[in-house]
Enzyme design. Structure first.
Site, PDB file in Angstrom:
ATOM      1  N   CYS A  74       0.871  -1.184   0.000  1.00 38.91           N
ATOM      2  CA  CYS A  74       0.000   0.000   0.000  1.00 38.91           C
ATOM      3  C   CYS A  74       0.904   1.230   0.000  1.00 38.91           C
ATOM      4  O   CYS A  74       1.646   1.455   0.969  1.00 38.91           O
ATOM      5  CB  CYS A  74      -0.887  -0.024   1.245  1.00 38.91           C
ATOM      6  SG  CYS A  74      -1.955   1.418   1.387  1.00 38.91           S
ATOM      7  N   CYS A 198      -5.140   6.123  -4.381  1.00 40.26           N
ATOM      8  CA  CYS A 198      -4.460   4.831  -4.219  1.00 40.26           C
ATOM      9  C   CYS A 198      -3.007   5.044  -4.628  1.00 40.26           C
ATOM     10  O   CYS A 198      -2.744   5.395  -5.781  1.00 40.26           O
ATOM     11  CB  CYS A 198      -5.129   3.785  -5.104  1.00 40.26           C
ATOM     12  SG  CYS A 198      -4.336   2.178  -5.066  1.00 40.26           S
TER      13      CYS A 198
END
Ligand SMILES: N[C@H](CCC[C@H](N)C(=O)O)C(=O)O
Length: 260
Positions: A74, A198
């Site tokens: 991430c 993201c």
């Protein structure tokens, strides 16, 4: 169990951060992690991130999607983890840490974190989309009028459809704004919804736009619903792309304790 947590957000991608250096967090309790991330019955977040001790590096990152499952890298979460590590006094203004996709270097200046991403040596170009892995798998597809695009329905269909199926991919829709700036909206696997940004996604978009000749710049700005991110990289002969950095704000929101 009393759980002390810290809430962070990076370009609107938000995370529950837990100092797990004592290794007391129930890491395999998918139901618990899913509930903690629930925006009505828990703290609410796109994901949960553990900061753990590491023998070689400043710390280790363990990432869970909001569905409670441990997942792949991430980028926004990694940036928030560096800011969290500084808040805890684990680091000063730079860090190396271990994550599921390997070692990462990062620098922090105020509330701006610049995170080095893994090298990318494979980028597949198809008729209407590109696919690459920037620490997590990403489908990148250009669209028109991105502001009004149905990201949820179209993103969900691609995420669960062929060739990704149950394992899935994150799905990024992109519209060119200028020579070095792109607008990006992302349907995130494991959140199973659009997120405000993201990090591994905008990194994938920047590289895919360059590889498809949509920009000649290697310093690219990505405008997301949650804020602006920058991606820079070098193009190498032996590996497609190296020295890939994801840069943007990582912000502490609040600290809390939850009985769970
Ligand atoms: N949902 C992604 C992981 C988090 C990616 C995103 N939050 C980022 O900032 O990179 C996956 O399961 O592949």
């Amino acid at each position: 169990m009393r759980l002390n947590f810290y809430k962070y957000q990076g370009a609107g991608n938000d995370f529950i951060m837990v100092d797990n250096r004592e290794d007391t967090f129930p890491k395999h309790d998918i139901t618990l992690i899913n509930k903690l991330c629930d925006r009505k019955f828990g703290v609410g977040a796109d994901g949960l991130i553990l900061l753990e001790n590491d023998e070689e590096h400043d710390f280790k990152m363990v990432y869970y999607n909001a569905d409670g499952n441990e997942s792949t890298m991430c980028g926004n979460g990694g940036r928030c983890l560096v800011a969290f590590a500084k808040q805890l006094g684990v680091i000063k203004d730079e860090a190396t840490f271990n994550a599921i996709d390997g070692k990462h270097y990062a620098e922090i200046d105020g509330d701006v974190v610049s995170l080095q991403m893994i090298d990318v040596d494979t980028l597949e170009i198809f008729d209407v989309y590109s696919f690459l892995n920037t620490g997590s798998p990403h489908h990148v597809q250009e669209v028109e009028d991105i502001k009004n695009y149905d990201v949820f329905s179209n993103g969900k269909a691609i995420r669960y459809g062929t060739p990704y199926n149950e394992a899935g991919s994150n799905v990024n829709f992109v519209e060119k704004m200028s020579a070095d700036t792109f607008a990006v909206r992302t349907y995130e696997r494991g959140v199973e919804d659009e997120t405000l940004s993201c990090g591994t996604g905008v990194t994938a978009v920047a590289l895919a736009m360059y590889a498809n000749g949509k920009t000649e710049s290697t310093q690219i700005t990505l405008e997301t619903l949650g804020g602006t991110l920058q991606v820079s990289f070098t193009e190498e002969s032996d590996k497609l792309f190296k020295n890939i950095f994801l840069k943007g704000k990582a912000t502490f929101v609040f600290e809390g304790t939850i009985i769970c």
